[in-house]
Scaffold this active site. Structure first.
Site, mmCIF file in Angstrom:
data_model
loop_
_atom_site.group_PDB
_atom_site.id
_atom_site.type_symbol
_atom_site.label_atom_id
_atom_site.label_comp_id
_atom_site.label_asym_id
_atom_site.label_seq_id
_atom_site.Cartn_x
_atom_site.Cartn_y
_atom_site.Cartn_z
ATOM 1 N N ASP A 81 -28.763 72.252 16.623
ATOM 2 C CA ASP A 81 -28.320 73.493 16.002
ATOM 3 C C ASP A 81 -27.943 73.158 14.564
ATOM 4 O O ASP A 81 -26.907 72.537 14.317
ATOM 5 C CB ASP A 81 -27.118 74.041 16.787
ATOM 6 C CG ASP A 81 -26.438 75.209 16.091
ATOM 7 O OD1 ASP A 81 -26.846 75.566 14.966
ATOM 8 O OD2 ASP A 81 -25.488 75.756 16.682
ATOM 9 N N LYS A 136 -26.579 81.710 6.233
ATOM 10 C CA LYS A 136 -25.699 80.592 5.878
ATOM 11 C C LYS A 136 -26.356 79.704 4.816
ATOM 12 O O LYS A 136 -25.738 78.768 4.323
ATOM 13 C CB LYS A 136 -25.378 79.763 7.123
ATOM 14 C CG LYS A 136 -24.479 80.491 8.140
ATOM 15 C CD LYS A 136 -24.226 79.611 9.338
ATOM 16 C CE LYS A 136 -23.136 80.126 10.258
ATOM 17 N NZ LYS A 136 -23.358 81.422 10.861
ATOM 18 N N GLN A 170 -25.027 74.862 10.397
ATOM 19 C CA GLN A 170 -24.093 74.395 9.365
ATOM 20 C C GLN A 170 -24.702 73.322 8.466
ATOM 21 O O GLN A 170 -24.366 73.238 7.288
ATOM 22 C CB GLN A 170 -22.810 73.850 10.010
ATOM 23 C CG GLN A 170 -22.024 74.881 10.785
ATOM 24 C CD GLN A 170 -21.557 76.049 9.933
ATOM 25 O OE1 GLN A 170 -21.282 75.906 8.748
ATOM 26 N NE2 GLN A 170 -21.477 77.228 10.526
ATOM 27 N N HIS A 227 -21.044 75.843 19.231
ATOM 28 C CA HIS A 227 -20.873 77.290 19.025
ATOM 29 C C HIS A 227 -21.333 77.981 20.309
ATOM 30 O O HIS A 227 -22.206 77.480 21.028
ATOM 31 C CB HIS A 227 -21.772 77.695 17.845
ATOM 32 C CG HIS A 227 -21.590 79.085 17.344
ATOM 33 N ND1 HIS A 227 -22.075 80.187 18.012
ATOM 34 C CD2 HIS A 227 -21.010 79.562 16.215
ATOM 35 C CE1 HIS A 227 -21.788 81.283 17.312
ATOM 36 N NE2 HIS A 227 -21.136 80.938 16.219
ATOM 37 N N CYS A 253 -16.101 81.322 17.605
ATOM 38 C CA CYS A 253 -17.157 81.289 18.636
ATOM 39 C C CYS A 253 -17.264 79.891 19.243
ATOM 40 O O CYS A 253 -18.377 79.388 19.469
ATOM 41 C CB CYS A 253 -18.507 81.744 18.077
ATOM 42 S SG CYS A 253 -18.494 83.441 17.513
#
Lengths: 143, 411
Positions: B203, B229, B206, B126, B369
């Site tokens: 990261d 999220k 998700q 991202h 993104c």
């Protein structure tokens, strides 16, 4: 005109891609990206005697963007530059809900339903912004 | 420990007010959770409770509201630590979101790097895990190296050793892609990074919403995710790091709450986590996040994951039957989330999304993104459907029927 965004006239106009291509030795050129979706429009123009003598576009975009570029391809050549300025302003007004002007830009009414899809207004306006910038570049009023 | 109730998709959906009682009364087919998940009722209740019963600033006042707010804020930190499998809650830093967490890391960890040091990212990232590192590279002369992805949208770990040198100080990769849904092989990443002495940041934007983690067991050094999220409020996220690393890092932002003592002769900074939480933090949002991870931590994730995998499989099978459709990502269900990005010949992603919106199907279209990844696959953008535990077969039915219709009318 109904509120249907993807009415047949608009889809057909987008698929028609009138004016798609390049000009030999254009007087001005502008490329604009939509950072939200990655769409890109390049407009090339030739000017003569205060009029837009020729226009061509390369468009990578959604149906709304493609249709707007095709409308420019169909109607802009031969117009006085002051009328082009008015058409660009009219496009902005139409997507916000104003009626389309009379005359050759009356087809802007095809984009009227975009008034209910705020996030898509820029899709219609991207080619008009590119056209205005290409003309400005040809006039030497921008870098 | 109380045994978890077996996962029940319908009961799960009832926990989300917007889905249980959608605006306008029409069923909402929300398939955009990779962008923002719906907020679970427990988080909404916690935010409301704070705002109506304990609203005050934290760590500053002595009145009972301030004490109650501070207690709730600290409890939220402990709840996040439990969800992450972290024993030391002070390693959990509240930020504005994943982007804020990565910018913090890029500034604070990055300030310890020297010209010529290297950071490894990948084509799968991202923009939030690219741009902060590019900005660091410009500030400090750090070199950014880029790991390629495979044809099926996974990190190309076979090429990882060739992209790591002794100058590499940080491997910063996605735990799970927001485009292809591919879940990274963390063990292999950590092993390879350790061989050159590099730290590992993941990261987790998700992956974190897909069930509790054990970050120390993963062997990584830093982790980030966002509340919005993970079924919690917007405006808050987390950076986790190992204590010795965090303690060695200077603050990112200065201000109230992050100091021990201030004078014009010099300022001493607070310890972790406060040194990284300058100013009034997102208190209500953090409390909401605490409730969200509490809810998520209690879910039967074996059941939820099986449910999501089944829906993901239905979407992948359905796309295989649509003329001109192509999935950008793994074809199978192994090590992949229910994040499905696809293109359809002759159809622009925004036109697809707009058309599906007529059926109350919420999708995301565009570059997500992840423009370098789009470039890698030679597309300007994709349409993306993303699955959460509250999704149903009806959501998938509406998606596939809408796609058939869009192809018939627009392509």
């Amino acid at each position: 005109m109904s509120d249907e965004l993807y009415h047949r006239k608009l889809v057909a106009r987008a698929r028609g891609a009138v004016g798609k291509g390049k000009l030999d030795a254009p007087d001005g050129r502008a490329t604009i990206d939509n950072p939200l979706c990655g769409d890109r429009v390049t407009m090339e123009v030739k000017l003569a005697d205060g009029r837009l003598a020729a226009v061509a576009h390369q468009t990578r975009g959604c149906l709304l963007c493609e249709a707007a570029a095709a409308l420019i391809g169909a109607e802009a050549a031969g117009e006085r530059l002051s009328d082009i300025d008015a058409a660009v302003a009219a496009a902005k007004s139409v997507v916000e809900g104003a009626p389309a002007p009379a005359g050759c830009w009356s087809a802007l009414e095809e984009f009227g339903p975009v008034r209910t899809a705020k996030s898509r207004r820029d899709c219609v306006l991207l080619p008009f912004r590119a056209l205005a910038e290409a003309i400005a570049a040809a006039r030497g009023t921008t870098g | 420990m109380t045994p978890k109730k077996p996962f029940d998709p319908a009961a799960c959906r009832e926990e989300f007010p917007l889905l249980a009682d959608p605006p306008g009364g029409k069923p909402m087919h929300y398939l955009d959770s990779a962008a923002t998940a719906q907020t679970v009722a427990a988080a909404l209740r916690a935010v409301r409770r704070h705002e109506t019963m304990t609203r005050a600033n934290v760590l500053r006042g002595v009145h009972f509201l301030a004490e109650a707010a501070t207690d709730a804020y600290d409890q939220a930190r402990r709840a996040v630590a439990r969800y992450l499998g972290v024993a030391d809650a002070e390693e959990v830093i509240f930020t504005g979101g994943t982007t804020g967490s990565i910018n913090l890391l890029a500034h604070s960890f990055g300030s310890l790097l020297a010209e010529g040091d290297e950071i490894l990212v990948s084509e799968l990232e991202h923009h939030s895990n690219i741009v902060p590192w590019q900005m660091l590279a410009e500030r400090r002369g750090v070199r950014l190296r880029v790991l390629p992805v495979t044809e099926d949208g996974r990190l190309d770990l076979d090429r990882l050793p060739a992209h790591l040198s002794a100058r590499c100080k940080l491997v910063a990769l996605t735990h799970a892609s927001n485009v292809t849904g591919a879940i990274a092989d963390v063990g292999r990443i950590v092993e390879t990074a350790r061989a050159v002495g590099a730290r590992v940041f993941l990261d987790g934007a998700q992956r974190a919403p897909q069930g509790p983690l054990d970050l120390p067991a993963l062997g990584i050094d830093f982790y980030a995710f966002s509340s919005h999220k993970l079924y919690g409020p917007t405006g808050v996220g987390v950076l986790w790091g190992r204590r010795p690393l965090l303690e060695a890092m200077p603050p990112f932002m200065g201000g109230g709450g992050m100091i021990e003592q201030v004078s014009f002769a010099g300022t001493r900074y607070a310890g972790i986590p406060r040194r990284f939480e300058a100013g009034t933090p997102p208190i209500a949002e953090a409390i909401g996040l605490g409730a969200a991870v509490g809810w998520a931590g209690g879910l039967d994730w074996a059941g939820a994951t099986a449910h999501e995998a089944r829906l993901t499989g239905r979407i992948l099978d359905g796309l295989a039957g649509i003329r001109g459709a192509k999935v950008i990502g793994p074809a199978g269900l192994q090590n992949r989330l229910g994040v499905i990005a696809f293109t359809i010949d002759g159809l622009h992603p925004h036109d697809v999304c707009q058309w599906l919106d007529r059926r109350n199907v919420a999708l995301r279209g565009g570059h997500h993104c992840a423009q370098p990844l789009m470039e890698r696959f030679g597309v300007a953008g994709t349409t993306r459907a993303s699955i959460a535990p509250y999704n149903s077969d009806a959501d998938v039915d509406a998606l596939l029927a809408g796609l058939d219709e869009a192809v018939a009318r627009l392509a």
